[in-house]
Design a protein around this motif. Structure first.
Motif, short mmCIF file in Angstrom:
data_model
loop_
_atom_site.label_atom_id
_atom_site.label_comp_id
_atom_site.label_asym_id
_atom_site.label_seq_id
_atom_site.Cartn_x
_atom_site.Cartn_y
_atom_site.Cartn_z
N VAL A 12 0.85 -1.20 0.00
CA VAL A 12 0.00 0.00 0.00
C VAL A 12 0.88 1.25 0.00
CG1 VAL A 12 -1.78 1.28 1.25
CG2 VAL A 12 -1.80 -1.22 1.27
N GLN A 13 0.60 2.17 -0.91
CA GLN A 13 1.30 3.45 -0.98
C GLN A 13 0.29 4.55 -0.68
OE1 GLN A 13 4.77 3.63 -1.68
NE2 GLN A 13 4.48 1.44 -1.35
N ILE A 14 0.68 5.52 0.14
CA ILE A 14 -0.25 6.56 0.60
C ILE A 14 0.38 7.93 0.40
CG2 ILE A 14 -1.47 7.48 2.59
CD1 ILE A 14 -1.46 4.65 3.76
N GLY A 15 -0.42 8.89 -0.07
CA GLY A 15 0.00 10.28 -0.17
C GLY A 15 -0.75 11.09 0.87
N THR A 16 -0.04 11.90 1.64
CA THR A 16 -0.68 12.67 2.71
C THR A 16 -0.29 14.14 2.63
OG1 THR A 16 1.13 12.35 4.27
CG2 THR A 16 -0.61 10.69 4.27
N GLU A 17 -1.13 14.96 3.26
CA GLU A 17 -0.81 16.36 3.46
C GLU A 17 -1.45 16.79 4.77
OE1 GLU A 17 -1.42 20.73 1.44
OE2 GLU A 17 -1.53 18.97 0.18
N ASN A 18 -0.66 17.38 5.64
CA ASN A 18 -1.13 17.79 6.97
C ASN A 18 -1.84 16.64 7.69
OD1 ASN A 18 -0.15 20.40 6.68
ND2 ASN A 18 -2.01 21.05 5.63
#
Length: 104
Positions: A12-18
Motif C-alpha cells: 500500500v502506498q499513501i500520499g498525505t498532506e497535513n
C-alpha cells in the motif's frame, strides 16, 4: 516461506498532506521501489494536483521519472537510495577516525 512466516501479498502506498490521506494505491509488487512510478501515474490519472514534495525509494528508474524527460524536475523530491543512511553513518565513523589520526 521457509521459516513458516506469513508475509503480506500487497503493498500500500499513501500520499498525505497535513496528516490527511489524499490518495492511496494498492500494488502486488514486492518492493516499495517498484511502486513509486505506478503510484505517481495513477495519481496523475485522477486529475488530482501533483504533490509539492514527494518522498520515494531510490532507483535509477525513479530518479529518471522524477527528473522528467526535459531534465526539468516534475516535483521536488527526496528519494534516497537503499544504502544511503548506512553509508552516511559509516562515513561519519571514517571521518572521526581520520580526525583523530590527524591530531596525533
Amino acid at each position: 516461506m521457509k521459516n513458516s512466516q506469513l508475509k503480506p501479498g500487497y503493498n500500500v502506498q499513501i500520499g498525505t498532506e497535513n496528516q490527511f490521506i489524499l490518495f492511496y494505491t494498492i500494488h502486488q509488487r514486492p518492493t516499495d521501489t517498484r511502486c513509486f512510478i505506478p503510484y505517481m501515474e495513477k495519481l496523475a490519472a485522477f486529475s488530482l494536483p501533483i504533490l509539492k514534495t514527494v518522498t520515494g525509494y531510490g532507483s535509477e528508474e525513479n530518479y529518471v521519472y522524477a527528473v522528467g524527460v526535459e531534465k526539468e524536475p516534475r516535483f521536488d523530491f527526496l528519494i534516497p537510495y537503499g544504502t544511503y543512511v548506512q553509508e552516511q553513518h559509516t562515513n561519519t565513523k571514517r571521518t572521526q577516525k581520520c580526525e583523530k589520526l590527524d591530531v596525533l
